[in-house]
Design a protein around this motif. Structure first.
Motif, mmCIF file in Angstrom:
data_model
loop_
_atom_site.group_PDB
_atom_site.id
_atom_site.type_symbol
_atom_site.label_atom_id
_atom_site.label_comp_id
_atom_site.label_asym_id
_atom_site.label_seq_id
_atom_site.Cartn_x
_atom_site.Cartn_y
_atom_site.Cartn_z
ATOM 1 N N LEU A 23 16.282 -8.139 8.769
ATOM 2 C CA LEU A 23 15.502 -6.746 9.060
ATOM 3 C C LEU A 23 16.897 -5.820 9.273
ATOM 4 O O LEU A 23 17.157 -4.582 9.455
ATOM 5 C CB LEU A 23 15.045 -6.967 10.242
ATOM 6 N N ALA A 66 14.152 -1.572 3.878
ATOM 7 C CA ALA A 66 13.589 -1.839 2.649
ATOM 8 C C ALA A 66 11.839 -2.418 3.148
ATOM 9 O O ALA A 66 11.226 -2.178 1.827
ATOM 10 C CB ALA A 66 14.590 -3.411 3.060
ATOM 11 N N LEU A 67 11.232 -2.628 4.129
ATOM 12 C CA LEU A 67 10.276 -2.828 4.131
ATOM 13 C C LEU A 67 9.066 -1.102 5.433
ATOM 14 O O LEU A 67 10.134 -1.028 5.927
ATOM 15 C CB LEU A 67 9.529 -4.015 4.882
ATOM 16 N N ARG A 68 8.435 -0.510 3.670
ATOM 17 C CA ARG A 68 7.734 0.514 4.177
ATOM 18 C C ARG A 68 6.813 0.482 4.750
ATOM 19 O O ARG A 68 5.618 0.450 3.879
ATOM 20 C CB ARG A 68 8.329 1.459 3.686
ATOM 21 N N ILE A 69 6.062 -0.852 6.185
ATOM 22 C CA ILE A 69 4.556 -0.599 5.935
ATOM 23 C C ILE A 69 3.993 0.431 6.372
ATOM 24 O O ILE A 69 3.125 0.519 5.974
ATOM 25 C CB ILE A 69 4.571 -1.447 6.993
ATOM 26 N N HIS A 95 15.829 -7.680 -0.982
ATOM 27 C CA HIS A 95 14.449 -6.868 -0.522
ATOM 28 C C HIS A 95 13.349 -7.931 -0.725
ATOM 29 O O HIS A 95 12.361 -8.103 -0.200
ATOM 30 C CB HIS A 95 14.295 -5.763 -1.031
ATOM 31 N N ALA A 129 10.758 -9.580 1.447
ATOM 32 C CA ALA A 129 9.647 -9.667 1.568
ATOM 33 C C ALA A 129 8.746 -10.917 2.032
ATOM 34 O O ALA A 129 7.470 -11.265 3.034
ATOM 35 C CB ALA A 129 8.622 -9.058 0.531
ATOM 36 N N ALA A 186 8.907 -12.070 5.751
ATOM 37 C CA ALA A 186 7.910 -11.357 6.876
ATOM 38 C C ALA A 186 6.226 -11.615 6.541
ATOM 39 O O ALA A 186 5.878 -11.297 6.899
ATOM 40 C CB ALA A 186 7.868 -9.455 6.668
ATOM 41 N N ALA A 187 6.309 -11.989 4.972
ATOM 42 C CA ALA A 187 4.765 -12.208 4.605
ATOM 43 C C ALA A 187 4.182 -13.093 5.496
ATOM 44 O O ALA A 187 2.983 -13.734 5.641
ATOM 45 C CB ALA A 187 4.851 -12.538 3.415
ATOM 46 N N ALA A 228 4.072 -6.833 1.010
ATOM 47 C CA ALA A 228 5.059 -7.233 1.444
ATOM 48 C C ALA A 228 5.688 -6.598 0.185
ATOM 49 O O ALA A 228 6.942 -5.633 0.492
ATOM 50 C CB ALA A 228 5.694 -8.397 2.088
ATOM 51 N N ALA A 259 5.456 -2.968 0.190
ATOM 52 C CA ALA A 259 6.213 -2.299 1.366
ATOM 53 C C ALA A 259 7.952 -1.864 0.783
ATOM 54 O O ALA A 259 8.681 -1.161 1.549
ATOM 55 C CB ALA A 259 5.940 -2.776 2.530
ATOM 56 N N THR A 260 7.565 -3.047 -0.625
ATOM 57 C CA THR A 260 9.259 -2.862 -0.751
ATOM 58 C C THR A 260 9.719 -1.972 -2.250
ATOM 59 O O THR A 260 10.866 -1.477 -2.041
ATOM 60 C CB THR A 260 10.148 -4.429 -1.075
#
Length: 324
Positions: free
Chosen positions: A150, A156-159, A250, A254, A257-258, A281, A284-285
């Motif tokens: 992170l 990278a993650l656009r939740i 990325h 993901a 995170a998942a 996830a 989100a990338t």
């Protein structure tokens, strides 16, 4: 009563005796077969995604999956001072993957490993403490890797765009409140507090002894870090194989995170929870939803469905040989 009737009467109990261990040997195979039939459409979808994929990258994903069981074996050995039989230890980890699909939250794999360690002569209390130490080390390594990535890939993650505004704002507060409620419940209930205290004393004592031996500490933490890295590398290899337009770093982020998110949702083998979390996830990338779904189906086919029947056969063999 004629004397000739006695031998026949004495042989009746032997005839009526059920071959319990033989039934237990076949039980994992039967349950997994039912499980496969119930999820046949999902298995077929995953298999179809592999037809047009790059076979060399798929082989790389299969190799990382196999190396993941090796990493888990090292981590399990690192939780106890006694030397466990390496061949049986590896076979147990392979079989535990099939058992993990019978019960939620890793209970099946935990039961198989506790049976294996007690069969190797470890007391039940120390086997349970070793299991807890493994979960702690694996969770610490997974969360630590997630935090590092992170920091390395902050964008990278656009939740945010995937969640409604109210949910996105309330999610950290909800998770924090749930954790606080769990801690308060454990501390407030006296019997639970007593059990947790006794268990922690045993676990901490064993942990200090293990970390006094560099070989055990290296096996524990090296295996705990290597396992999620190898699993994430497998997903990255599948993403390249199906030409998913997402950087490998990325994809690894993901995956971590998942799986951290899906760990709080109890489902056998993570079916449903892990799949949905991985798709979300990857989306989100920046991956398209249909391409992300294809990559996840192919990845889960390699890591879950492909080893399932062989794992059930190994589990039945271990039960028959009284190893678990």
């Amino acid at each position: 009563m004629p004397a000739t009737m006695m031998p026949e009467r004495q042989s009746l109990p032997a005839r009526r005796r059920l071959p319990l261990r033989q039934i237990l040997c076949l039980l994992p195979i039967a349950v997994v077969a039912v499980w496969v039939i119930g999820h046949w459409s999902l298995i077929g979808s995953g298999a179809r995604q592999l037809l047009d994929a790059n076979p060399y990258w798929l082989l790389a994903a299969v190799a990382t999956t196999g190396l993941g069981w090796v990493a888990v074996s090292f981590a399990r050995q690192g939780t106890v001072l006694e030397r466990l039989p390496p061949g049986r230890l590896f076979a147990t980890q392979f079989a535990a993957g099939a058992a993990n699909h019978l019960l939620p939250s890793g209970i099946g794999a935990s039961a198989v490993n506790i049976r294996f360690m007690t069969g190797c002569g470890l007391p039940a209390a120390r086997s349970s403490a070793a299991l807890a130490l493994y979960f702690l080390a694996e969770a610490t390594a997974r969360i630590g890797l997630l935090l590092v990535l992170l920091v390395a890939f902050p964008e990278a993650l656009r939740i945010g765009p995937l969640l409604p505004d109210r949910i996105g704002a309330a999610l950290p507060l909800t998770v924090g409140a749930a954790v606080c409620a769990l801690v308060v419940a454990v501390l407030a209930i006296r019997p639970v507090r007593r059990i947790v205290r006794s268990f922690l004393v045993t676990a901490l004592t064993d942990a200090r002894s293990l970390h006094a031996r560099p070989s055990r500490a290296l096996a524990l933490w090296g295996g705990s870090v290597a396992f999620p890295v190898l699993q994430a590398a497998g997903l990255a290899a599948v993403a390249v194989a199906v030409e998913l337009d997402v950087p490998p770093g990325h994809v690894v982020l993901a995956y971590l995170a998942a799986t951290c998110l899906a760990a709080v949702i109890p489902s056998p083998g993570g079916i449903g929870s892990v799949d949905a979390a991985l798709v979300i996830a990857l989306v989100a990338t920046g991956a398209p939803a249909d391409a992300a779904t294809s990559a996840v189906l192919a990845y889960r086919f390699i890591t879950v469905w492909l080893p399932l029947i062989p794992g059930a056969l190994v589990l039945g063999t271990l039960v028959r040989w009284k190893i678990v």
